[in-house]
Design an enzyme around this catalytic site. Sequence first.
Site, PDB file in Angstrom:
ATOM      1  N   LYS A  16      34.141  14.228  25.022  1.00  0.00           N
ATOM      2  CA  LYS A  16      33.896  15.514  24.342  1.00  0.00           C
ATOM      3  C   LYS A  16      35.175  16.074  23.730  1.00  0.00           C
ATOM      4  O   LYS A  16      35.180  16.548  22.596  1.00  0.00           O
ATOM      5  CB  LYS A  16      33.322  16.543  25.346  1.00  0.00           C
ATOM      6  N   HIS A  41      39.660  17.144  29.692  1.00  0.00           N
ATOM      7  CA  HIS A  41      39.422  16.656  28.332  1.00  0.00           C
ATOM      8  C   HIS A  41      40.731  16.110  27.772  1.00  0.00           C
ATOM      9  O   HIS A  41      41.721  16.828  27.700  1.00  0.00           O
ATOM     10  CB  HIS A  41      38.877  17.796  27.458  1.00  0.00           C
TER      11      HIS A  41
HETATM   12  P1  GDP Z   1      35.588  14.429  28.200  1.00  0.00           P
HETATM   13  O1  GDP Z   1      35.676  14.983  29.577  1.00  0.00           O
HETATM   14  O2  GDP Z   1      34.190  14.239  27.729  1.00  0.00           O
HETATM   15  O3  GDP Z   1      36.420  15.190  27.196  1.00  0.00           O
HETATM   16  O4  GDP Z   1      36.204  12.977  28.276  1.00  0.00           O
HETATM   17  P2  GDP Z   1      37.571  12.558  29.016  1.00  0.00           P
HETATM   18  O5  GDP Z   1      38.691  12.979  28.141  1.00  0.00           O
HETATM   19  O6  GDP Z   1      37.576  12.992  30.431  1.00  0.00           O
HETATM   20  O7  GDP Z   1      37.393  10.995  29.065  1.00  0.00           O
HETATM   21  C1  GDP Z   1      37.284  10.229  27.925  1.00  0.00           C
HETATM   22  C2  GDP Z   1      38.452   9.232  27.890  1.00  0.00           C
HETATM   23  O8  GDP Z   1      38.177   8.253  26.929  1.00  0.00           O
HETATM   24  C3  GDP Z   1      39.764   9.886  27.466  1.00  0.00           C
HETATM   25  O9  GDP Z   1      40.810   9.210  28.098  1.00  0.00           O
HETATM   26  C4  GDP Z   1      39.795   9.665  25.963  1.00  0.00           C
HETATM   27  O10 GDP Z   1      41.119   9.596  25.453  1.00  0.00           O
HETATM   28  C5  GDP Z   1      39.122   8.325  25.851  1.00  0.00           C
HETATM   29  N1  GDP Z   1      38.323   8.110  24.637  1.00  0.00           N
HETATM   30  C6  GDP Z   1      37.588   9.022  23.922  1.00  0.00           C
HETATM   31  N2  GDP Z   1      36.933   8.393  22.927  1.00  0.00           N
HETATM   32  C7  GDP Z   1      37.240   7.076  23.028  1.00  0.00           C
HETATM   33  C8  GDP Z   1      36.835   5.892  22.299  1.00  0.00           C
HETATM   34  O11 GDP Z   1      36.041   5.946  21.363  1.00  0.00           O
HETATM   35  N3  GDP Z   1      37.379   4.714  22.715  1.00  0.00           N
HETATM   36  C9  GDP Z   1      38.232   4.612  23.762  1.00  0.00           C
HETATM   37  N4  GDP Z   1      38.690   3.423  24.105  1.00  0.00           N
HETATM   38  N5  GDP Z   1      38.617   5.681  24.471  1.00  0.00           N
HETATM   39  C10 GDP Z   1      38.121   6.894  24.111  1.00  0.00           C
HETATM   40  P1  IMO Z   2      34.341  16.848  31.988  1.00  0.00           P
HETATM   41  O1  IMO Z   2      34.244  18.153  31.258  1.00  0.00           O
HETATM   42  C1  IMO Z   2      32.890  14.305  35.225  1.00  0.00           C
HETATM   43  C2  IMO Z   2      31.463  16.318  38.842  1.00  0.00           C
HETATM   44  C3  IMO Z   2      32.246  16.119  40.133  1.00  0.00           C
HETATM   45  C4  IMO Z   2      31.114  16.198  41.143  1.00  0.00           C
HETATM   46  C5  IMO Z   2      30.200  17.267  40.553  1.00  0.00           C
HETATM   47  C6  IMO Z   2      30.407  18.668  41.147  1.00  0.00           C
HETATM   48  O2  IMO Z   2      35.696  16.276  32.018  1.00  0.00           O
HETATM   49  O3  IMO Z   2      33.293  15.891  31.516  1.00  0.00           O
HETATM   50  P2  IMO Z   2      32.299  20.489  40.808  1.00  0.00           P
HETATM   51  O4  IMO Z   2      33.770  20.437  41.106  1.00  0.00           O
HETATM   52  O5  IMO Z   2      31.983  20.767  39.385  1.00  0.00           O
HETATM   53  O6  IMO Z   2      31.544  21.375  41.747  1.00  0.00           O
HETATM   54  O7  IMO Z   2      31.781  18.989  41.129  1.00  0.00           O
HETATM   55  O8  IMO Z   2      30.483  17.306  39.167  1.00  0.00           O
HETATM   56  N1  IMO Z   2      32.233  16.821  37.695  1.00  0.00           N
HETATM   57  C7  IMO Z   2      32.591  16.075  36.647  1.00  0.00           C
HETATM   58  N2  IMO Z   2      32.429  14.747  36.413  1.00  0.00           N
HETATM   59  N3  IMO Z   2      33.460  15.077  34.289  1.00  0.00           N
HETATM   60  C8  IMO Z   2      33.601  16.410  34.491  1.00  0.00           C
HETATM   61  O9  IMO Z   2      34.030  17.249  33.521  1.00  0.00           O
HETATM   62  C9  IMO Z   2      33.200  16.952  35.725  1.00  0.00           C
HETATM   63  N4  IMO Z   2      33.211  18.197  36.263  1.00  0.00           N
HETATM   64  C10 IMO Z   2      32.612  18.107  37.454  1.00  0.00           C
HETATM   65  O10 IMO Z   2      32.894  14.887  40.151  1.00  0.00           O
HETATM   66  O11 IMO Z   2      30.391  15.000  41.145  1.00  0.00           O
HETATM   67 MG    MG Z   3      36.593  14.600  31.393  1.00  0.00          MG
END
Ligand code: GDP
Ligand code: IMO
Ligand code: MG
Length: 431
Positions: A16, A41
């Site tokens: 995201k 993120h």
């Molecule tokens: P979010 O919580 O949905 O914002 O996602 P996160 O940032 O926690 O996890 C997504 C991970 O995948 C991050 O390390 C990003 O840098 C990486 N990422 C996002 N889009 C892509 C993609 O299209 N390809 C690859 N290889 N990595 C990606």
């Molecule tokens: P983003 O925005 C993945 C999960 C936790 C746990 C459950 C409840 O980066 O996608 P909490 O601390 O919210 O009460 O935990 O939700 N969890 C996530 N898993 N990405 C997240 O955020 C999360 N935020 C909470 O691991 O299973």
């Molecule tokens: Mg995340």
Amino acid sequence: MADVSVIGAQWGDEGKGKLVDWLSAKADVVVRFQGGHNAGHTLVIDGKVYKLSLLPSGIVRDGKVSIIGNGVVVDPWALAAEIKKLKGQGVHITPVNLLIAENAPLILPLHGELDTIREGAAKDADKIGTTKRGIGPAYEDKVGRRAIRIIDLAHPETLAAKVNVLLNHHNALRRGLGVAEIAADELLAQLKEISKEVLPFAAPVWKVLHDAKKAGKRILFEGAQGVLLDVDHGTYPFVTSSNTVAGQAAAGSGLGPDAIDYVLGIVKAYTTRVGEGPFPTEDQGPDGQMLGERGHEFGTVTGRQRRCGWFDAVLVRQTLKVSGVSGVALTKLDVLDGFEKLKVCTGYKIGDVVYDYFPAGQDAQAKVEPIYEEMDGWSGSTAGARSWADLPAEAVKYVRRIEELLECPIALVSTSPEREDVILMKDPFEG
Ligand code: GDP
Ligand code: IMO
Ligand code: MG
């Protein structure tokens, strides 16, 4: 011009942050509307990595207004630390480009403590695997009508009375748990100290958002977590404590439902989950391990290894529906490069009974067995692709098959962590 809401359509970590950062080039205002610093993120901009938990992903671009809406639970200490960290990376953050809803409830140290104590005390089968950030306990206090809100920090008399009400509840709990009670004057002193860091950002953001809308500014809503973690529609009780669906974008920011024209569902090309709970397509063998290694699937917030598995079209078809998704951004396609065969879940069964949706019961959710369709992988690379023409034929086939199973158009494909590595089919801002 449409306002866009971005939500995660699986169990979070779909990418995201990257997509919100990319889309924010065309937005004026970026708003978080639920969750808290349980979110992680990651943005990668010209090789430089930014990790955001509470700040909207628009914060890294100059000239954008970032808003933390009333639906978010705000830990003021975590917020101050994050602002400091981002400023250290050269990001510009002032009360002009960051606003926090006056009516947002606070996460206090006692919430994180309670979260941690409960998780530690729960039997294995009952653990949620929370981030231990105090999210659940803080939302409980919000709906219990005893939360301290940002605006209370500006009014010492009401704050003292509210702290007493809050501590009456929490000290009773703490006595039961055998942990030391909290003295009101100590908590008040802590709040007084931290209020200097957050009050300058406090604002009636509902009004700011209405004015922005009236002036024709483009608003981008940034969801945290994912629909399968939604407190109503997710894999209850293994969920977070907020509504993560797009409908929450309005309630969690102070706008009406007509504020959201286009809902972009972020969908990873395979599936991951952090924490406990059902995961029908989880693969604990070499394929799951390979997905985790190639996708660098470690949590941004807690560093925990994410559980990995194949794409589950049944789950995502359902989450797109309950969240009213207009189009999908398919992310991390490049992680599938080099797999000889790919599996996609197209249904479930329990014994002889076949399901085309995820049954709601906890027992059924734990028992369902995925029905798989196997597809050919590709030997070429999709990493960094920015146009359809750059994709191997089998990758195009995989994307198209997913689109068909999801019954929803794919608007974007992301092919690397870097900001600009996106294939655009349909611009969400064009509605
Ligand atoms: P979010 O919580 O949905 O914002 O996602 P996160 O940032 O926690 O996890 C997504 C991970 O995948 C991050 O390390 C990003 O840098 C990486 N990422 C996002 N889009 C892509 C993609 O299209 N390809 C690859 N290889 N990595 C990606
Ligand atoms: P983003 O925005 C993945 C999960 C936790 C746990 C459950 C409840 O980066 O996608 P909490 O601390 O919210 O009460 O935990 O939700 N969890 C996530 N898993 N990405 C997240 O955020 C999360 N935020 C909470 O691991 O299973
Ligand atoms: Mg995340």
